[in-house]
Motif scaffolding. Sequence first.
Motif, PDB file in Angstrom:
ATOM      1  N   ASP A  80       7.067 -10.394   2.934  1.00 36.58           N
ATOM      2  CA  ASP A  80       7.784  -9.868   1.771  1.00 36.58           C
ATOM      3  C   ASP A  80       6.867  -8.892   1.061  1.00 36.58           C
ATOM      4  OD1 ASP A  80       9.465 -11.335  -1.140  1.00 36.58           O
ATOM      5  OD2 ASP A  80       9.285  -9.275  -0.423  1.00 36.58           O
ATOM      6  N   ALA A  81       7.272  -7.588   1.008  1.00 34.82           N
ATOM      7  CA  ALA A  81       6.421  -6.571   0.396  1.00 34.82           C
ATOM      8  C   ALA A  81       6.222  -6.799  -1.086  1.00 34.82           C
ATOM      9  CB  ALA A  81       7.028  -5.184   0.626  1.00 34.82           C
ATOM     10  N   SER A  82       7.091  -7.582  -1.720  1.00 33.48           N
ATOM     11  CA  SER A  82       6.925  -7.827  -3.157  1.00 33.48           C
ATOM     12  C   SER A  82       5.722  -8.712  -3.441  1.00 33.48           C
ATOM     13  CB  SER A  82       8.191  -8.485  -3.732  1.00 33.48           C
ATOM     14  OG  SER A  82       8.408  -9.759  -3.142  1.00 33.48           O
ATOM     15  N   ASN A  83       5.136  -9.309  -2.407  1.00 32.78           N
ATOM     16  CA  ASN A  83       3.935 -10.133  -2.577  1.00 32.78           C
ATOM     17  C   ASN A  83       2.657  -9.292  -2.677  1.00 32.78           C
ATOM     18  OD1 ASN A  83       5.106 -12.707  -2.618  1.00 32.78           O
ATOM     19  ND2 ASN A  83       5.347 -12.687  -0.380  1.00 32.78           N
ATOM     20  N   VAL A  84       2.801  -7.965  -2.584  1.00 34.39           N
ATOM     21  CA  VAL A  84       1.620  -7.095  -2.743  1.00 34.39           C
ATOM     22  C   VAL A  84       1.178  -7.126  -4.204  1.00 34.39           C
ATOM     23  CG1 VAL A  84       0.774  -4.736  -2.636  1.00 34.39           C
ATOM     24  CG2 VAL A  84       2.272  -5.595  -0.836  1.00 34.39           C
ATOM     25  N   ALA A  85      -0.104  -7.433  -4.426  1.00 34.24           N
ATOM     26  CA  ALA A  85      -0.635  -7.491  -5.803  1.00 34.24           C
ATOM     27  C   ALA A  85      -1.206  -6.143  -6.224  1.00 34.24           C
ATOM     28  CB  ALA A  85      -1.709  -8.574  -5.914  1.00 34.24           C
ATOM     29  N   LYS A  86      -2.082  -5.563  -5.425  1.00 31.36           N
ATOM     30  CA  LYS A  86      -2.735  -4.302  -5.763  1.00 31.36           C
ATOM     31  C   LYS A  86      -2.858  -3.440  -4.505  1.00 31.36           C
ATOM     32  CE  LYS A  86      -3.758  -5.673  -9.985  1.00 31.36           C
ATOM     33  NZ  LYS A  86      -3.146  -5.065 -11.184  1.00 31.36           N
ATOM     34  N   VAL A  87      -2.867  -2.093  -4.731  1.00 29.41           N
ATOM     35  CA  VAL A  87      -3.060  -1.121  -3.649  1.00 29.41           C
ATOM     36  C   VAL A  87      -4.009  -0.039  -4.154  1.00 29.41           C
ATOM     37  CG1 VAL A  87      -1.971   0.655  -2.211  1.00 29.41           C
ATOM     38  CG2 VAL A  87      -0.810  -1.523  -2.587  1.00 29.41           C
ATOM     39  N   ALA A  88      -4.934   0.363  -3.296  1.00 29.17           N
ATOM     40  CA  ALA A  88      -5.832   1.477  -3.627  1.00 29.17           C
ATOM     41  C   ALA A  88      -5.938   2.388  -2.410  1.00 29.17           C
ATOM     42  CB  ALA A  88      -7.213   0.968  -4.025  1.00 29.17           C
ATOM     43  N   PHE A  89      -5.951   3.704  -2.655  1.00 26.96           N
ATOM     44  CA  PHE A  89      -6.068   4.693  -1.586  1.00 26.96           C
ATOM     45  C   PHE A  89      -7.452   5.313  -1.634  1.00 26.96           C
ATOM     46  CE2 PHE A  89      -1.531   4.551  -2.620  1.00 26.96           C
ATOM     47  CZ  PHE A  89      -0.984   4.312  -1.358  1.00 26.96           C
ATOM     48  N   GLY A  90      -8.069   5.480  -0.456  1.00 31.26           N
ATOM     49  CA  GLY A  90      -9.406   6.055  -0.391  1.00 31.26           C
ATOM     50  C   GLY A  90      -9.381   7.568  -0.285  1.00 31.26           C
ATOM     51  N   GLN A  91     -10.576   8.125  -0.149  1.00 31.37           N
ATOM     52  CA  GLN A  91     -10.704   9.582  -0.077  1.00 31.37           C
ATOM     53  C   GLN A  91     -10.106  10.135   1.216  1.00 31.37           C
ATOM     54  OE1 GLN A  91     -14.705  10.916  -0.629  1.00 31.37           O
ATOM     55  NE2 GLN A  91     -14.228  13.069  -0.395  1.00 31.37           N
ATOM     56  N   GLU A  92     -10.293   9.424   2.322  1.00 38.62           N
ATOM     57  CA  GLU A  92      -9.720   9.852   3.585  1.00 38.62           C
ATOM     58  C   GLU A  92      -8.206   9.642   3.567  1.00 38.62           C
ATOM     59  OE1 GLU A  92     -13.338  11.065   4.958  1.00 38.62           O
ATOM     60  OE2 GLU A  92     -11.376  11.321   5.917  1.00 38.62           O
ATOM     61  N   SER A  93      -7.471  10.496   4.276  1.00 39.93           N
ATOM     62  CA  SER A  93      -6.014  10.397   4.273  1.00 39.93           C
ATOM     63  C   SER A  93      -5.523   9.125   4.953  1.00 39.93           C
ATOM     64  CB  SER A  93      -5.427  11.621   4.974  1.00 39.93           C
ATOM     65  OG  SER A  93      -5.875  11.677   6.326  1.00 39.93           O
ATOM     66  N   SER A  94      -6.382   8.479   5.755  1.00 37.98           N
ATOM     67  CA  SER A  94      -5.979   7.255   6.453  1.00 37.98           C
ATOM     68  C   SER A  94      -6.569   5.999   5.824  1.00 37.98           C
ATOM     69  CB  SER A  94      -6.414   7.351   7.914  1.00 37.98           C
ATOM     70  OG  SER A  94      -7.821   7.486   7.995  1.00 37.98           O
ATOM     71  N   SER A  95      -7.271   6.136   4.692  1.00 37.44           N
ATOM     72  CA  SER A  95      -7.952   4.967   4.117  1.00 37.44           C
ATOM     73  C   SER A  95      -7.087   4.318   3.040  1.00 37.44           C
ATOM     74  CB  SER A  95      -9.295   5.399   3.530  1.00 37.44           C
ATOM     75  OG  SER A  95      -9.106   6.363   2.533  1.00 37.44           O
ATOM     76  N   TYR A  96      -7.115   2.975   3.007  1.00 40.98           N
ATOM     77  CA  TYR A  96      -6.360   2.239   1.986  1.00 40.98           C
ATOM     78  C   TYR A  96      -6.919   0.827   1.867  1.00 40.98           C
ATOM     79  CZ  TYR A  96      -4.112   0.168   6.115  1.00 40.98           C
ATOM     80  OH  TYR A  96      -3.882  -0.467   7.292  1.00 40.98           O
ATOM     81  N   PHE A  97      -6.513   0.127   0.802  1.00 35.46           N
ATOM     82  CA  PHE A  97      -6.868  -1.277   0.582  1.00 35.46           C
ATOM     83  C   PHE A  97      -5.651  -1.973  -0.040  1.00 35.46           C
ATOM     84  CE2 PHE A  97      -9.808  -4.743   0.013  1.00 35.46           C
ATOM     85  CZ  PHE A  97      -9.283  -5.453  -1.058  1.00 35.46           C
ATOM     86  N   VAL A  98      -5.211  -3.067   0.571  1.00 33.98           N
ATOM     87  CA  VAL A  98      -4.029  -3.814   0.111  1.00 33.98           C
ATOM     88  C   VAL A  98      -4.460  -5.240  -0.200  1.00 33.98           C
ATOM     89  CG1 VAL A  98      -1.727  -4.629   0.673  1.00 33.98           C
ATOM     90  CG2 VAL A  98      -2.477  -2.375   1.457  1.00 33.98           C
ATOM     91  N   LEU A  99      -4.164  -5.729  -1.416  1.00 33.15           N
ATOM     92  CA  LEU A  99      -4.486  -7.083  -1.847  1.00 33.15           C
ATOM     93  C   LEU A  99      -3.193  -7.854  -2.087  1.00 33.15           C
ATOM     94  CD1 LEU A  99      -6.592  -9.187  -2.803  1.00 33.15           C
ATOM     95  CD2 LEU A  99      -6.314  -8.236  -5.107  1.00 33.15           C
ATOM     96  N   GLU A 100      -3.051  -9.000  -1.397  1.00 37.15           N
ATOM     97  CA  GLU A 100      -1.876  -9.840  -1.597  1.00 37.15           C
ATOM     98  C   GLU A 100      -2.056 -10.732  -2.820  1.00 37.15           C
ATOM     99  OE1 GLU A 100      -1.304 -10.370   3.227  1.00 37.15           O
ATOM    100  OE2 GLU A 100      -0.789 -12.019   1.888  1.00 37.15           O
ATOM    101  N   LYS A 101      -0.923 -11.227  -3.342  1.00 35.26           N
ATOM    102  CA  LYS A 101      -0.977 -12.116  -4.490  1.00 35.26           C
ATOM    103  C   LYS A 101      -1.711 -13.407  -4.156  1.00 35.26           C
ATOM    104  CE  LYS A 101       3.184 -10.312  -6.719  1.00 35.26           C
ATOM    105  NZ  LYS A 101       4.554 -10.612  -7.205  1.00 35.26           N
TER     106      LYS A 101
END
Length: 536
Positions: A506-527
């Motif tokens: 369930d995508a609504s369980n995503v707590a936080k999202v951050a995007f990095g400098q690179e176009s392919s970089s990201y960080f996803v934190l669940e609740k």
Amino acid sequence: MPCIQSFTNRLFVSGHPGLGTDEEGIFVYRAKVTVCVRSLPDVGDEFRLHRDVAEHELVAVDMRRFNDLPGSSHGPFLRLSDCSGWLFERKDMRVIMEEVLTETGLWAFRVNSEGAGLTLRRHPTHRADLLVHPEKVYPHNFVIWADVKLECGGETFVHVQGTKGWLYATSSGQQILVEVEPASLEQEISFPSTESTTKVVLGFKDAVRELAKEHGYTEVHFCETGAVVSFFKGANVHTDFAYTDTSIRVYYTTGTVVTILDHPQQGKSQHFRWNCNLGDLAGIFADPSPPDMSRSQDAPEKIDREIVKSEETAMRAALVDVESHISRLMEQRAELLQGIQGFEYKRESRLQQALLVASAAEASAKVALERAQELDWRRAAQHKSAEFARAEALQLKRMREGNKCFFFGSQSHNVGQNFSDRVTCIAMADVATLFIYDNGDLFYTAGLTPSVHDRLRRRLGSNEPGPSYVAMGSGGRFFIRHADGTVEYNGGVDEFDEAIKGVAGDASNVAKVAFGQESSSYFVLEKGGTSRWRDL
């Protein structure tokens, strides 16, 4: 070996493969657009640092590195004088930074700022976040010397001689730096006495020429910068020695005299005399023979001959004489500075001690007040209705989470005016900033990507719940979670979509999202605490 050429206020050093020639000096540039500082002389995004130079902002540069790569449309590259990174004049032939004309010279200014004084900046700016480190403050009535002056947009800035810092001349309509005549500040400097009672100084230059003329010498060279005048006399006989050519150089500010003699049998020789007065010079013009040479032609002694190595050798010898005076003055200066610094240290120590005592008392009072307020709020909440209790709890929550922000970025004034303790979410990307308030209201600046802007407008124009959480990144990437639990996103890569879909089903369980400098970089934190990331 690199080839070095000296120019006024700048130095050229060649020998960098592909990057051509470096030009060192004091330069000032103004940003045509907002540009990100790089860690290396390159336009690539991988070298971006977390610092932008805003449009119209002035920066000081101490090196220009020219790009000689065939077909390149980037550069020259500009090294910031505070060593914080690199910029560039052009990128893909587009002008990013333009040079501002400056005036080079020497000026004296008196600080006209009672109380606070004037603090040295790393660049020609009024910004208080660009002070030099360690901080340097010039007090009221202090006299500073400037070697570069800049007038831009009705403002005047000066570069303080002997530093890498800048000062502004006006603030809020007040003249902070008042120019004074250097002549009014000059003091006579007394050097230690020598055996020569009268030095050949600047005022004796004409007397030296008269002496040379009386003895048949012709003036062949004069250099005011080097404070030297040269004379020549050919095919003359002096005492017992016959010289075919005689050259005499007089350094009239130091009293150093160089004689270059050409003897038919013994060849050329060069001799130095120090601290000569006019009486000494008269004897030298009459007889330039070194004092230790024999006057008998029948039994000449062996002389110590030196190869004449051009005027540079003589000038370097005169420099030794000048530097001896400088060394003595520097020793006196160091002693005076040590004494002055002792007074300043004592004064600063007393001030720091008083500030520490006041700060500790203020912190203790603040803690006691906060504890008393929190206790009062808790007691009052027990006697109020549930609605008032929720309101008080919310106020307490805001206080603990913070009700102030320190913002450094584009449109900072507009952002600062719209921030309050009601902000529950902050999202930033490129030059855009977005706030979500606890009642669902939104605030955002110019610069939002069309994809984010269109989705926000569509929600606001319908009866659907608005966003409760937003994250933004470069390249149009975003993640939006609405109050009803639905999400919208664009991570730029398929792996991001798979990461969002794989969050506990369930995508609504995503707590936080951050995007990095690179176009392919990201960080996803669940609740639940689980996290997923890529290319960090």
